[in-house]
Enzyme design. Structure first.
Site, short mmCIF file in Angstrom:
data_model
loop_
_atom_site.label_atom_id
_atom_site.label_comp_id
_atom_site.label_asym_id
_atom_site.label_seq_id
_atom_site.Cartn_x
_atom_site.Cartn_y
_atom_site.Cartn_z
N GLU A 1 6.30 7.29 -5.64
CA GLU A 1 7.39 7.73 -4.80
C GLU A 1 7.49 6.89 -3.52
O GLU A 1 8.57 6.56 -3.06
CB GLU A 1 7.18 9.20 -4.44
N ASP A 2 6.33 6.53 -2.97
CA ASP A 2 6.31 5.91 -1.65
C ASP A 2 6.26 4.39 -1.66
O ASP A 2 6.46 3.76 -0.63
CB ASP A 2 5.09 6.41 -0.85
#
Ligand code: MN
Length: 750
Positions: A97-98
């Site tokens: 996600e990051d």
């Protein structure tokens, strides 16, 4: 708690590195027994990837980001008892996600199981941002449930993630705090509860309370602190004789006092309107027995019996989850007894095995093989299976709707009921006979016409109680109706009924479509999708199917198609909007005859009164469950739903059936008949006629009585206004001494 958040984080690279390594080693230590050959390298690799991916990131508190995945991984091991695969996933849970890293990278490095779990975790994370509108939370919840159905580890790791975020919520902005707390109470705490993770559930709730209502939280927390010495003293004195006796009995045990969670105390204060001092089970003790498997129950009951020799138990506060564990797997014996000074003390008795399940959930006992989860047989698995069923039936339906249905299941208490063969089923409190039928099998539910509960005939809507034995009665002619949605409470039943209704509507719409097709062919244009949508827009329907349906049931007149302009092979709606009129069944005045002032309300798009005729075969009276049937020559005919002809009409000509409901009217009387049997007694006829004419003031048309061998059978024809009045009559007659049966008779038998 492994990880403390400091107000301002001292930025010192060396110190930080040491701290990170310390946390990493602590994780490995926690995992120790579970590490097999090769695992260590994979864990190290996951840690390195995560540390590298997050190397420039800091949490709101200022601490290096990597401490978060490390803490989540540690919760996963220590508080949820998961293994190596889950630890790897926890370490990597924010990476995709990051950062730039992709799922493919994960799969290449750690295999497909890890990649799938991370994918699940990422999908949940994506919807977390945004407004905390109900619909958003609902959608979020749905995604979580989908992930849960696929691999429970996704949710367990997500819960660990949430728990750590809640523990470190202090450094977040106020609005973020509130949003995260609302999600926690709305989604995560109930889920933890459903999965049997009581400790985590309590902590999540307490933390949510701490941030949403800081004053309340502090007051109760201080109250607990202030009374701690006094409570400890009280509990020690309470425990003393029990301890001595347990030793005498030769049992191995652990016994300790346990404060209630702050949130549960708050709930009691709020709902029972009592003060902190009055919350009676502020006192709770737990006895954990070290018993052999086959002696578990026996030992628990022995201890219960011993305790009640010292303290008087409250008779309505015994909870036996030994014989029948809760749906989430919880096993224990709970009782509340009167301690010294008239204070109630809750006593929980369980074994070490039961306690492990209570604290770490069934997850503690799930055996995972690499590749596929292989949960042991349990009710939780049954619940997961049910969840999968509901989800797969819900692919295209409204999320909020689904949520409401499902949340009911998640929060409600459970009842335990039995099939005729004695198999136990767990249903939420308030479930009906129809819910039970759907729980057994969707087809059985769809064909259910009633049930026998403990050998007594009951209607579909009959609410079940724990211990009931239910036999479902079905008919191949039965079909679910719109009103069924009001007769069930379980998500499974609701979603199946909605599905059947949709199917029925689709079938009816097919007829309408054929009509449109013919009509358009006549005009020389095809029923293209453009033309179909033009119709939908013109008739203000959501979809062409809705238009076809409306045409099939006569709410739209196909004649209106003539008003459309033709351009090439397209139809163009006329400029002015044509009023959608309900179709008139017949203008024949004779239809009015049996009931002056047509008193029937027709459900559907229009509530206009329509002319109708009562069917001779079943002679319905107001209050009866009825349906309308469009006949070829005589317009609308009203039949009772239990009419002998109903099943045939419904199954063969379902598309000609119209939903109907009676309006209240006390002016018209309807002829109805009662058959009555009983002991032949001189006074019986007089008693019967007294009830009808004198006490109920009804008009009787005829009465005839046959007697044989000391028994009589009689037929009474009376005029009644509605079903209520009729039922009242039957009740009055049944109450007479010497009466055996009272039942309604069909007109065709008269
Ligand atoms: Mn996270």
């Amino acid at each position: 708690m492994s990880n403390t958040v400091l107000e301002t984080y001292p930025f010192n690279e060396e110190e930080e590195k040491k701290l990170i390594l310390r946390e990493y080693r602590a994780l490995l230590r926690a995992l120790k027994e579970r590490i097999k050959k090769g695992d260590k390298d994979r864990i190290r690799r996951a840690f390195e990837i995560s540390a590298d991916a997050h190397k420039d990131m800091r949490r709101k508190s200022g601490e290096p980001y990597i401490l978060h995945p490390l803490a989540v991984a540690k919760i996963v091991v220590e508080e949820i008892s998961l293994g190596v695969t889950s630890v790897i996933c926890a370490l990597l849970h924010d990476v995709v996600e990051d950062t730039e890293l992709t799922l493919e990278d994960m799969e290449e490095e750690f295999g497909s199981t890890v990649a799938k779990i991370i994918d699940g975790l990422t999908k949940i994370a994506i919807v977390v941002d945004g407004n905390s509108e109900t619909s958003m939370q609902a959608e979020n919840f749905r995604k979580i449930l989908m992930a849960l159905a696929e691999d429970p580890r996704v949710i367990l790791i997500k819960l660990a993630d949430r728990l750590h975020n809640m523990r470190t919520l202090g450094s977040m902005a106020r609005d973020k705090q509130l949003k995260i707390c609302s999600e926690t109470t709305y989604i995560y705490a109930p889920l933890a509860h459903r999965l049997g993770l009581y400790e985590i559930k309590s902590e999540l709730e307490d933390l949510a309370l701490k941030y949403t209502q800081p004053e309340t939280y502090i007051t109760i927390a201080n109250g607990l602190k202030e009374t701690k010495r006094e409570r400890t003293k009280y509990i020690n004195e309470f425990i003393k004789p029990i301890k001595e006796e347990l030793v005498k009995m030769g049992l191995k045990f652990d016994i300790y006092g346990r404060p209630k969670s702050i949130n549960s105390i708050w709930n009691k204060i709020r709902t029972k309107h009592v003060s902190f001092e009055e919350v009676y089970d502020l006192f709770a003790i737990r006895i954990i027995l070290d018993s052999e498997n086959e002696k578990e129950k026996e030992d628990c009951w022995k201890v219960y019996s011993m305790i009640t020799n010292f303290y008087r138990p409250s008779p309505d506060r015994l909870r036996d989850w030994l014989s029948v564990p809760k749906g989430n797997g919880y096993e224990a014996l709970h009782t509340t007894v009167m301690g010294a000074g008239g204070r109630w003390v809750e006593v929980q008795i369980k074994t070490q095995r039961m306690n492990a399940i209570a604290e770490k959930g069934l997850a503690a006992h799930w055996k995972y093989k690499e590749g596929a989860p292989k949960p042991q047989e349990s009710k939780l698995d049954a619940w997961l299976q049910q969840l999968r069923d509901v989800l797969s039936n819900h692919k295209d339906s409204d999320t909020l709707d689904f949520m409401q249905d499902f949340k009911l299941d998640l929060f409600s208490e459970e009842i335990y009921v039995y099939t005729p063969k004695g198999d136990m089923r767990v249903l939420p409190k308030g479930a009906t006979a129809l819910d039970f039928a759907f729980d057994i099998h969707s087809e059985l539910g769809a064909r259910c016409i009633g049930a026998k509960v403990n050998y007594k005939l009951v209607p579909l809507s009959h609410p079940l109680k724990s211990g009931d034995q239910i036999e479902v009665i079905s008919s191949s002619k039965q079909k679910p109706g719109e009103d069924w949605l009001n007769l069930v409470i379980t998500a499974k039943a609701k979603s199946r009924i909605k599905y059947y209704l949709k199917e029925q509507k689709r079938e009816i719409a097919e007829d309408g479509k054929a009509i449109v097709e013919r009509k358009l062919k006549h005009l020389g244009v095809p029923l293209s999708s453009a033309n179909a949508h033009e119709l939908a827009i013109h008739f203000k329907k959501q979809s062409p199917t809705d238009v076809y349906y409306a045409i099939a049931i006569g709410n739209i007149d196909v004649k209106e198609l003539k008003e459309f302009k033709l351009v090439g092979d397209r139809i163009i709606a006329p400029e002015k909007i044509i009023e959608v009129k309900p179709i008139e069944i017949s203008e024949d005045e004779t239809l009015k005859k049996p009931a002056k002032g047509a008193e029937l309300v027709i459900f559907g798009e229009s509530s206009d009164k329509i002319l109708y005729k009562l069917a001779n075969c079943c002679q319905p009276i107001p209050g009866d469950d009825v349906f309308g049937f469009i006949t070829a020559g005589e317009g609308l005919k009203i039949h009772r739903s239990d009419c002998p002809n109903a099943a045939r009409l419904l199954s063969h000509y379902g598309h000609r059936v119209v939903k109907t409901k009676w309006a209240k009217n006390k002016e018209i009387s309807f002829l109805s008949g009662v058959r009555i049997t009983g002991l032949d007694d001189v006074g019986v006829i007089k008693k019967i006629t007294n009830i009808i004419s004198d006490s109920l003031n009804m008009n009787m048309r005829s009465i005839s009585i046959d007697t044989q061998d000391g028994l009589f059978e009689g037929t009474i024809m009376v005029y009644v206004h509605d079903r209520e009045e009729f039922d009242h009559l039957c009740n009055q007659l049944s109450a007479l001494e010497g009466i055996n049966t009272v039942e309604r008779i069909e007109t065709s038998e008269m």
